[in-house]
Structure formats: C-alpha cells, structure tokens
Design an enzyme around this catalytic site. Structure first.
Site, short mmCIF file in Angstrom:
data_model
loop_
_atom_site.label_atom_id
_atom_site.label_comp_id
_atom_site.label_asym_id
_atom_site.label_seq_id
_atom_site.Cartn_x
_atom_site.Cartn_y
_atom_site.Cartn_z
CD GLU A 125 6.12 23.63 17.98
OE1 GLU A 125 5.90 24.72 19.17
OE2 GLU A 125 5.71 22.80 19.15
CB CYS A 138 14.33 17.40 19.67
SG CYS A 138 12.49 16.41 20.05
CB CYS A 145 1.13 12.54 18.18
SG CYS A 145 1.35 11.04 18.68
CB CYS A 149 0.60 10.10 25.59
SG CYS A 149 1.22 8.43 24.79
CB CYS A 152 1.66 13.47 24.73
SG CYS A 152 2.98 14.21 23.98
CB SER A 257 7.26 6.22 25.61
OG SER A 257 8.72 7.25 24.73
CB CYS A 376 9.69 15.38 27.26
SG CYS A 376 11.82 15.44 26.46
N1 SAH Z 1 5.76 9.72 20.16
C1 SAH Z 1 7.15 8.50 20.32
C2 SAH Z 1 8.28 10.18 20.09
C3 SAH Z 1 7.53 11.23 20.23
S1 SAH Z 1 7.37 11.79 22.63
C4 SAH Z 1 6.77 8.37 22.06
O1 SAH Z 1 6.38 8.38 22.55
O2 SAH Z 1 7.71 8.15 22.37
C5 SAH Z 1 9.27 12.13 23.21
C6 SAH Z 1 9.24 11.24 24.37
O3 SAH Z 1 8.54 12.77 25.48
C7 SAH Z 1 8.42 10.57 25.00
O4 SAH Z 1 9.01 9.68 25.41
C8 SAH Z 1 6.93 11.15 25.30
O5 SAH Z 1 6.08 10.27 26.31
C9 SAH Z 1 8.06 12.02 26.52
N2 SAH Z 1 6.61 12.62 27.14
C10 SAH Z 1 5.39 13.25 26.04
N3 SAH Z 1 4.76 14.80 26.78
C11 SAH Z 1 5.58 14.94 27.97
C12 SAH Z 1 5.66 15.66 29.32
N4 SAH Z 1 4.70 16.61 29.46
N5 SAH Z 1 5.99 15.25 30.00
C13 SAH Z 1 7.53 14.51 30.36
N6 SAH Z 1 8.13 13.88 29.18
C14 SAH Z 1 6.52 13.77 27.67
#
Ligand code: SAH
Length: 385
Positions: A125, A138, A145, A149, A152, A257, A376
């Site tokens: 996406e 974005c 991935c 995490c 996410c 992050s 995000c």
């Molecule tokens: N893998 C990379 C980039 C993709 S995620 C990274 O982790 O930085 C982009 C951002 O969204 C990251 O800071 C991630 O931690 C955040 N993110 C992921 N899930 C989220 C959620 N449910 N709510 C808010 N931010 C989130």
C-alpha cells in the site's frame, strides 16, 4: 467518508482486455524477482540496457525523459521514437509492475490510499496526502515486514518479500502522475515529499531502498527530482545500516522509531531492540546527524498506560536534550485485535510539555487517513470482502 473505487486506471499496468494480466496468471513464487525496469537502473545502466537491445544509447535518455520528466509509460505518447521501437523498448524496460487493486480516499479526496498488486500477487500500500503547503507520498519498501512490532498492523503479518527499486519508485511515480493530471482535488501539482513509512523496514531492504532514494531525488531525466531533504527514511533502528546510510553522502532525513526510552519496554514494543539497545540506536542516530547536519526525527507512538508515563517523558528528555533531534508524538492508531489504545489527551499533553520544558523540540503527528486504514501502522494490505 471513505469511498471504495475498484481497479482505478491510476495503476502502472497497461492491461487491456485481451492481454493476460501477469499479476493474475503468475503462480506465487514461480518467479523470484520482479521484472527489471528502467527505474531499477541509473542513466549509465539504462544506456547499457538499450545497447543490449541493439539500440543507440540516446534512446535510453529519450525513454528516461518520458518516464521521469513527462511521467508517462505509454508507448503511444513517445512520438519522438520510431513507432516499432517504442513498443520494443517499453516491453523491455517499462513492464507493468504494480496494478492498482483498490483505492480509498478521505479528506475530500486529498488523502488517498492505494492497494497495489505486484507481479507475483504480493500486496503493498501507498498513501498520498495533500496539504496546503506540501504533498507527501508514504511508500512501502517491503511486502509485509519482519520486525514484528506488536502495535503495528504490518508487523503482525510477517515479511512476504523485499520490493525492487522500481516497485518502490512506481509508488512515487503513481502519486506524481496523479498530481500532474489534476485528479487530486486542489488542482495540478507535484509530489514534494516522500516518507518511507508505509509497509516494511526500509533499512532491511537497503540496496533497493538506497537506489530508490537516488532515483526519486536525482533531477530528471535520471530521476523524479524530489529534494533529498524532503525524503524521510524511517527505521526501527538497524544500527549497522544507519551507520552505512550516514556514509552515503545524502541529506535525507532519518526517523528512528523509538517508542520507549528504556530497554525493558522497548524490547517488547520494538523487538529488534533485543539486538541493538536504545543507547546504541541513539549513538548511531547522532552519528547520522553529525554526518548530514540533519535533525533526526524520534518517532514515539503514544500508547495508553504502556509508554506514556511522566517518568518516561523525563527519561526521553534526558536522552535527547542538547542533541540534533526532534520528537514526533503519534497517537497510537489501534490495529484490529490490539489490546492497546491511544494515550489520554491530557496525558499526551503532559508528556509533550515535559519534553518541551527541557528544550526538546516536539510536535504531535497528524494522523491522516485513519478512516481508510491509511494512517501510521495501519497498512496491512488485506483485501476486505
Ligand atoms: N519500519 C519502519 C517504517 C514503517 S512504520 C519503522 O518502524 O520506522 C512508520 C511509523 O509508524 C513507525 O514509527 C512505526 O513505529 C509507526 N507505527 C506503526 N504502527 C503504528 C500504530 N499502530 N500507531 C501509530 N504509529 C505506528
């Protein structure tokens, strides 16, 4: 209101009814790599590819101008090339990579998420966000991935595969073309910013992401001509890759992050922390800042009663005070089935104040696209019935 628009022509596929759509006929895993594409190559590589087809090198430059400057991959538009050659070059160097499978929009059409299907059925996406003063794409760097995490959505499904350079560039290209065509409310315009905050961990797909950054930022006809300073690479904190990126001579923004200032909690929220601890990640971030002169973004999803305590704000402030850093607080976007939710606004405000009081620059991230699962951490590439 979110609106579903199936199979928009915005895709890069030139599928017509009697041409089999490779994304539908390909057996998953039957071919390992996406087809090679002009956007995988630098100018010299394109000339070599064109020469291998028995054509003069300047044809590569013509093709490049069509794709990167005029934003077309349709041979019919390439009237400076002999008719037969157009088809031949396009077939060899501009194969369809991503087909728009579904498009959702909100904010009066100025936020739009596209679900793309790749040649092997992999789904990714991208999200276009038009603001008064900028237009941000974005983009995804991987299908799925592997960083796991727990808050996410993408992390829950695991990694399918890395995207190729051209598959990453294709997402920006589609946004650039939509902006140029005037189809995004607000009139014709350009994509000004690119953030690697879609699906995937960009630094786990280093070579393809690096080449994509170069392609996105090189001036036309080599690339799309978006300023390096307007490109953000976001990472969970893969320390060796951050160090390597610091040595590339680029001025892209780095986002880390972090989500917790202490290893005990970060081990849980960002599991790769078990390998590279908070102190090591921040050391690498300061190296990046020193090498590039650019402020590092520290991303912090505010999760109610999990990481939003006053003492954690104070600890975070002590780690960041006096550093070239900026904190982005992101209200957690709850993902389906998650036990977590966003912080109470008063608690989030107190957290922000504690950072600001210690002189740490801090802002609250706008969470556009929530209604279309485009905010995000919500990108999960499911095709809902
Ligand atoms: N893998 C990379 C980039 C993709 S995620 C990274 O982790 O930085 C982009 C951002 O969204 C990251 O800071 C991630 O931690 C955040 N993110 C992921 N899930 C989220 C959620 N449910 N709510 C808010 N931010 C989130």
């Amino acid at each position: 209101m979110a609106e579903a628009i199936p199979l928009l022509p915005i895709g890069l596929s030139q599928a017509d009814s009697d041409t089999p759509d490779p994304s539908r006929t390909a057996v998953r895993g039957a071919r390992k790599k996406p087809p090679p594409h002009l956007a995988d190559l630098d100018l010299a590589g394109r000339r070599a590819a064109v020469a291998a087809l028995g054509q003069a090198g300047y044809r590569a430059d013509q093709l490049s101008r069509h794709f990167f400057a005029r934003l077309t991959d349709d041979p019919a538009d390439m009237t400076d090339l002999p008719a037969q050659l157009r088809g031949e070059l396009a077939a060899a160097l501009l194969p369809p990579l991503l087909t728009a499978q579904r498009e959702l929009d909100c904010d009066g059409g100025t936020t739009r998420k596209t679900l793309w299907r790749a040649f092997d059925g992999a789904l990714v996406e991208s999200v276009l966000m038009r603001y008064p003063e900028r237009v941000t794409m974005c983009v995804s760097s991987q299908a799925g991935c592997g960083m796991a995490c727990p808050f996410c959505a993408t992390g829950q499904a695991g990694l399918t595969r890395n995207l190729s350079t051209a598959e990453i560039v294709a997402q920006v290209f589609a946004g650039a073309r939509a902006m140029a065509s005037g189809s995004v409310p607000g009139g014709a315009g350009r994509v000004s910013n690119v953030v690697f905050m879609g699906m995937g961990e960009p630094l786990a797909n280093y070579a393809s992401v690096l080449a994509a950054v170069r392609r996105i930022t090189e001036p036309a006809p080599a690339g799309l001509g978006i300023s390096q300073r307007s490109v953000t690479v976001s990472t969970v904190g893969l320390v060796p890759a951050i160090r390597r990126l610091a040595g590339e001579g680029l001025s892209v923004r780095l986002a880390v992050s972090l989500h917790a200032p202490d290893d005990e909690l970060r081990d849980e929220l960002v599991p790769v922390n078990r390998r590279w601890k908070v102190a090591e990640v921040l050391d690498a971030a300061w190296e990046y800042a020193a090498a590039t002169g650019r402020r590092v973004s520290i991303e912090y999803a505010m999760i109610r009663d999990v990481n939003d305590h006053g003492w954690r704000a104070d600890l975070l402030a002590s780690l960041l005070a006096g550093r070239l850093a900026h904190v982005n607080l992101i209200p957690l976007n709850p993902t389906p089935g998650s036990r977590w939710t966003a912080s109470d606004p008063a608690v989030a405000q107190d957290f922000q104040d504690r950072l600001a009081d210690r002189g740490v620059p801090v802002t609250v991230r706008d969470t556009r696209g929530r209604e279309i699962d485009g905010a995000c951490g919500q990108l999960a590439a499911t095709v809902r019935a």
